[in-house]
Design a protein around this motif. Structure first.
Motif, PDB file in Angstrom:
ATOM      1  N   SER A  71       0.879  -1.220  -0.196  1.00 24.80           N
ATOM      2  CA  SER A  71       0.004   0.037  -0.133  1.00 24.80           C
ATOM      3  C   SER A  71       0.809   1.512   0.059  1.00 24.80           C
ATOM      4  O   SER A  71       0.653   2.388   0.630  1.00 24.80           O
ATOM      5  N   HIS A  72       2.188   1.069  -0.354  1.00 22.81           N
ATOM      6  CA  HIS A  72       3.223   2.104  -0.158  1.00 22.81           C
ATOM      7  C   HIS A  72       3.063   3.210   0.728  1.00 22.81           C
ATOM      8  O   HIS A  72       3.349   4.482   1.456  1.00 22.81           O
ATOM      9  N   SER A  73       2.840   2.724   1.966  1.00 25.77           N
ATOM     10  CA  SER A  73       3.110   2.681   3.218  1.00 25.77           C
ATOM     11  C   SER A  73       4.166   2.235   4.389  1.00 25.77           C
ATOM     12  O   SER A  73       4.259   3.100   5.587  1.00 25.77           O
ATOM     13  N   LEU A  74       5.354   2.466   3.990  1.00 24.99           N
ATOM     14  CA  LEU A  74       6.572   2.271   4.238  1.00 24.99           C
ATOM     15  C   LEU A  74       7.363   3.659   4.548  1.00 24.99           C
ATOM     16  O   LEU A  74       6.992   3.969   4.115  1.00 24.99           O
ATOM     17  N   LYS A  75       7.818   3.573   5.736  1.00 27.76           N
ATOM     18  CA  LYS A  75       8.964   4.879   5.676  1.00 27.76           C
ATOM     19  C   LYS A  75       9.953   3.757   6.647  1.00 27.76           C
ATOM     20  O   LYS A  75      10.463   2.812   6.847  1.00 27.76           O
ATOM     21  N   PRO A  76      10.879   5.209   6.491  1.00 25.74           N
ATOM     22  CA  PRO A  76      12.497   5.103   6.804  1.00 25.74           C
ATOM     23  C   PRO A  76      12.496   4.746   8.063  1.00 25.74           C
ATOM     24  O   PRO A  76      12.152   4.474   8.766  1.00 25.74           O
ATOM     25  N   VAL A  77      13.755   3.402   7.985  1.00 32.12           N
ATOM     26  CA  VAL A  77      13.550   2.475   9.381  1.00 32.12           C
ATOM     27  C   VAL A  77      14.401   3.065  10.135  1.00 32.12           C
ATOM     28  O   VAL A  77      15.726   3.249  10.363  1.00 32.12           O
ATOM     29  N   LEU A  78      14.035   2.516  11.533  1.00 30.08           N
ATOM     30  CA  LEU A  78      15.131   3.370  12.889  1.00 30.08           C
ATOM     31  C   LEU A  78      15.648   2.477  13.808  1.00 30.08           C
ATOM     32  O   LEU A  78      14.905   1.715  14.253  1.00 30.08           O
ATOM     33  N   PRO A  79      16.380   1.921  12.904  1.00 28.48           N
ATOM     34  CA  PRO A  79      17.114   0.364  13.863  1.00 28.48           C
ATOM     35  C   PRO A  79      17.001   0.565  15.318  1.00 28.48           C
ATOM     36  O   PRO A  79      17.294   0.648  15.856  1.00 28.48           O
ATOM     37  N   GLY A  80      17.734  -0.837  15.550  1.00 27.08           N
ATOM     38  CA  GLY A  80      18.025  -0.605  17.200  1.00 27.08           C
ATOM     39  C   GLY A  80      18.981  -0.082  17.803  1.00 27.08           C
ATOM     40  O   GLY A  80      18.513   0.557  18.681  1.00 27.08           O
ATOM     41  N   PRO A  81      19.959  -0.257  17.208  1.00 31.29           N
ATOM     42  CA  PRO A  81      21.318   1.115  17.880  1.00 31.29           C
ATOM     43  C   PRO A  81      20.826   2.446  17.817  1.00 31.29           C
ATOM     44  O   PRO A  81      20.813   3.379  18.303  1.00 31.29           O
ATOM     45  N   GLY A  82      19.443   3.242  16.625  1.00 35.99           N
ATOM     46  CA  GLY A  82      19.189   4.217  16.728  1.00 35.99           C
ATOM     47  C   GLY A  82      18.028   4.234  17.750  1.00 35.99           C
ATOM     48  O   GLY A  82      18.010   5.616  17.850  1.00 35.99           O
ATOM     49  N   ARG A  83      17.690   3.435  17.555  1.00 37.00           N
ATOM     50  CA  ARG A  83      16.303   3.761  18.899  1.00 37.00           C
ATOM     51  C   ARG A  83      17.078   3.682  21.025  1.00 37.00           C
ATOM     52  O   ARG A  83      16.595   4.491  21.155  1.00 37.00           O
ATOM     53  N   VAL A  84      17.703   3.133  20.615  1.00 33.99           N
ATOM     54  CA  VAL A  84      19.384   3.618  21.870  1.00 33.99           C
ATOM     55  C   VAL A  84      19.066   5.134  22.019  1.00 33.99           C
ATOM     56  O   VAL A  84      19.545   5.212  23.137  1.00 33.99           O
ATOM     57  N   ALA A  85      19.841   5.348  20.405  1.00 32.88           N
ATOM     58  CA  ALA A  85      20.027   6.206  20.871  1.00 32.88           C
ATOM     59  C   ALA A  85      19.265   7.813  20.924  1.00 32.88           C
ATOM     60  O   ALA A  85      19.630   8.141  21.880  1.00 32.88           O
ATOM     61  N   LEU A  86      17.940   7.359  20.095  1.00 28.07           N
ATOM     62  CA  LEU A  86      17.123   8.458  20.346  1.00 28.07           C
ATOM     63  C   LEU A  86      17.145   8.092  21.674  1.00 28.07           C
ATOM     64  O   LEU A  86      15.979   9.257  22.628  1.00 28.07           O
ATOM     65  N   VAL A  87      16.288   6.697  22.239  1.00 26.85           N
ATOM     66  CA  VAL A  87      16.409   7.172  24.066  1.00 26.85           C
ATOM     67  C   VAL A  87      16.851   8.060  25.107  1.00 26.85           C
ATOM     68  O   VAL A  87      17.002   8.155  25.184  1.00 26.85           O
ATOM     69  N   GLY A  88      18.478   7.651  24.007  1.00 24.24           N
ATOM     70  CA  GLY A  88      19.188   8.452  25.625  1.00 24.24           C
ATOM     71  C   GLY A  88      19.457   9.730  25.079  1.00 24.24           C
ATOM     72  O   GLY A  88      19.328  10.867  25.850  1.00 24.24           O
TER      73      GLY A  88
END
Length: 779
Positions: A71-88
């Motif tokens: 359905s053309h609904s994909l977005k860029p993925v935030l990988p695992g290390p990116g999630r930890v960095a964003l929580v930081g």
């Protein structure tokens, strides 16, 4: 949604493969959803009778991607290390102190659990200050993620669930099969139920979730299980490897065998596998820190905080310092700095410490780009560090390593930037496709797969566990059951008795299961796991030897000694040859010139000079600045010495550090290590042959032209004062010198035969060749 329920090994996968084959035979498409580690196993099972067309094996995450991509609904993925960095970053924005990577991991996992259960920030129970803090960090994390325009892994699940609730959705498959899971979470069950409104969905589970009625229930099937006990973990591991080698020798395929062990025991099995020549394949997932490039970068990032020999030797320039630290057993910044000064490497060591210091002060926060939009100095430093490493500069992993630096620099600068960069490397999982061979797996990696024969090792109490524990933020009494969580937002309970399902599953992972456990380890007695072991297991049966070390050849292994070609000897070489011929010969191949200590390098440079002239003194002072003042103080004596003097006679040669002749007197000097006590320095010279053999030669009646009446031997500690050995001229010991001259000629005659044999004794304790010549239990 069709639910197929049955205990492990009841035939659920076989039943679903038969169902899938009917769709494939009708040229329809089937999506098979399983754990990532099961993909090769499912393809192998599906193609046992030939090739198939239309089957696609996906992980759960890939299922969400495919649904959204349609359905053309994909977005860029935030990988695992990116999630930890964003929580930081969220923790940093909400707190007054800089967060640690471990704190960010704790919050990231809690946020992931909440999103898996469909719980929003405001729905988290706020019964404690930490729970309230989780709500705030969760909300700030979502805000930062939305500003980035990215989705984390749980957003794709929520997006796919939202897509399936629409009136009409076009899907590629004609059948979706979900198999191999021990349990499914709240959001997964909601998504599969929504998916079943558009396409037939079959799900297999060991037990039906609350609120779900199974369509089919399969009865249990018995699996032959043999249980053995071993005396200790080493005998257990060796027996398992002998048994695997026997199975392979009897014609069993490597892909039909597997070994399951606790993760902490796997490295020992893999190490022993080389001795047995077995193709054991490690199936554990790898992170960037496990790759050669990531491991090198990690060593450099952690080097300034806590230098260790391995980290020092990872840098070619610092390898001599690392070897010296390993030899002396030194770790830590202060000890390494002192050792570098002692070796004359303080400038090089200080340069590397400065090079590994990123811009910014400790505890400072990132404030964006530099004025004018230039790259921040911390990122420029990171790029320069990566490009300075030949192993990384042209590696395809360079972009991933640099991306971790971009994520880390959003949180902190200075030394904390290094800490965050190193932490994010351990969160970056690498694509890993194991080679064919005997699989070595953790319990979770073995889930959903079956083999013809499985060895379940180290089955002691507590070794195999799902690790259920109370949540740090929301205690168990504030959580709801799974049935309630399916109807309303809420976190499901964490204590669900998962160990029982895990242990039952492990006992059924093959047509034949062999369970072993040790009775004791170095820490003390071990209790077996009752569910796995049962009662009254027998001891390991005897198996034939399976490695060369286990073969009894004439009472044990013997090194093949013989005659070798030996180079022209020095007198000191004869002494070492007489002590142990094998050690003398073998050390020719193991000696490393870079292992010389700084003062030995200084002596070598001095001996090569022949005479210490002012120009040579200046050159040595530049190379070894710690000796400059000492050399100038003793320059009058040092400049008179014949340095590196070689005395030759009858094929023998004595190489002397320094010789000074005054009429009928000869003074022979031997340099020893700095700060050597007087007694030790004298002992070292007395135990050598070169100086005493030279004294005997000069005093003997043979070279009448020499006319030497007295010989003095001196031990001279570098940076110290000369010490007279024996306290008198050595001619008073003429009888001992005559014996030494005769012993040298006798040893030389044996040396020329080329025979090298070991001479075991106390010297073996410090032998650099280790136990290469050891026979059976002797050594």
């Amino acid at each position: 949604m069709h639910l197929l329920v049955g205990p492990p090994a009841s035939g659920k996968t076989t039943r679903l493969l038969e169902l899938a084959q009917t769709y494939l035979a009708a040229r329809q498409r089937v999506w098979w959803v399983c754990l990532p580690a099961q993909k090769a196993y499912v393809y192998r099972r599906a193609t046992q009778k030939g090739a198939v067309l239309g089957l696609e094996v996906l992980s759960s995450q890939q299922l969400y991607y495919r649904l959204l991509a349609a359905s053309h609904s994909l977005k860029p993925v935030l990988p695992g290390p990116g999630r930890v960095a964003l929580v930081g970053e969220a923790l940093r924005d909400l707190g007054s102190t800089l967060p640690k990577p471990g704190e960010a991991r704790l919050f990231a996992r809690a946020i992931a659990e909440a999103k898996r259960s469909g719980v929003k920030p405001e729905e988290i129970p706020k019964q404690s200050p930490e729970a309230e803090r989780l709500r705030q960090v969760y909300a700030r994390y979502e805000e930062l993620k939305n500003n980035w325009g990215r989705w984390d892994y749980d957003d794709f699940r929520a997006g796919a669930l939202g897509l399936l609730t629409q009136a009409s959705v076009r899907l590629e498959p004609d059948l979706v099969v979900v198999d191999g899971f021990r349990e499914l979470g709240v959001q997964e069950l909601r998504l599969l139920r929504a998916l079943s409104r558009h396409v037939p969905v079959w799900v297999s589970l060991p037990e039906a979730p609350p609120g779900f009625d199974p369509d089919e229930v399969l009865p249990p099937r018995p699996v032959p299980v043999q249980v053995y006990r071993a005396q200790n973990p080493v005998s257990e591991a060796r027996w398992v490897l002998r048994a695997i080698k026997r199975d392979l020798a009897q014609g069993m395929a490597a892909l039909d065998l597997a070994v399951v062990a606790p993760e902490s025991r796997i490295p020992a099995l893999l190490t022993l596998a080389d001795e047995y020549g077995l193709p054991l394949i490690d199936h554990r997932p790898r992170t960037a820190a496990d790759t050669p490039e990531g491991r090198l970068l990690l060593e450099l990032l952690e080097l300034p905080d806590y230098p260790t020999p391995s980290r020092l030797m990872a840098v070619p320039d610092l390898a001599p310092l690392g070897r010296a630290a390993l030899e002396r057993g030194l770790v830590g910044l202060e000890a390494t700095t002192r050792l570098a000064a002692e070796l004359g490497m303080q400038d090089l060591w200080a340069a590397w410490l400065s090079r590994l210091k990123p811009p910014g002060e400790a505890g400072s926060l990132f404030e964006g780009r530099e004025p004018g939009g230039n790259t921040h100095p911390a990122l420029a430093w990171a790029e320069e560090l990566l490009d300075s490493l030949p192993e990384v500069r042209h590696s395809p992993r360079r972009a991933s390593l640099l991306e971790r630096a971009y994520e880390a620099h959003r949180i902190a600068l200075g030394p904390n930037f290094r800490h965050w960069w190193a932490a994010l490397l351990a969160e970056t999982y690498e694509a890993h496709r194991p080679a064919g061979g005997v699989a070595v797996l953790t319990p979770n990696l073995a889930s959903g797969q079956r083999w013809k024969k499985l060895y379940l090792t180290y089955a002691v109490e507590g070794a195999y566990s799902t690790g259920e524990q109370e949540d740090y933020f929301v205690p168990e009494e504030l959580r709801v059951g799974l049935e309630q969580a399916l109807r309303a937002a809420g976190l499901p309970k964490r204590f669900l008795g998962g160990d029982r399902l895990l242990l039952q599953e492990l006992k059924t992972r093959a047509e034949e299961v062999i369970i072993t456990y040790p009775e004791a380890s170095q820490e003390g007695p071990l209790e077996p796991e009752p569910v796995l072991v049962g009662s009254a297991p027998s001891y390991l049966p005897k198996l034939p030897p399976a490695s060369r070390l286990e073969l009894g050849q004439n009472g044990g292994y013997r090194a093949p000694f013989g005659r070798v070609n030996l180079a022209a000897p020095s007198v000191e070489s004869l002494r070492r040859y007489r002590e142990c011929g094998f050690q003398f010969w073998a050390q020719q191949f193991t000696w490393d010139e870079g292992s010389l200590e700084w003062w030995q390098q200084w002596v070598r440079g001095l001996r090569q000079a022949g005479k210490l002239v002012p120009a040579r003194l200046e050159a040595l002072a530049r190379q070894f600045p710690q000796t400059e003042g000492w050399m100038r103080h003793h320059y009058a004596l040092l400049s008179e010495l014949n340095l590196g003097f070689a005395l030759k006679d009858a094929g023998l040669e004595a190489r002397l550090d320094g010789v000074l002749r005054k009429g009928a007197e000869v003074h022979i000097y031997r340099f020893v290590a700095p700060e050597t006590p007087a007694e030790e320095a004298e002992r070292q010279v007395r135990e050598r042959w070169s100086e005493r053999w030279a004294a005997g030669y000069l005093l003997s009646a043979i070279p009448k032209r020499v006319q030497v009446q007295r010989v003095y031997l001196w031990a001279w500690p570098v940076l110290g004062d000369p010490l007279l050995v024996y306290g008198k001229p050595i001619e008073r010991l003429w009888g001992a010198l005559e014996n030494l001259l005769a012993k040298a000629q006798e040893t030389y005659a044996q040396y020329k035969t080329g025979v090298v044999e070991p001479n075991p004794g106390f010297r073996c304790r410090s032998c650099g060749v280790r136990d290469a010549c050891r026979e059976a239990q002797y050594g």
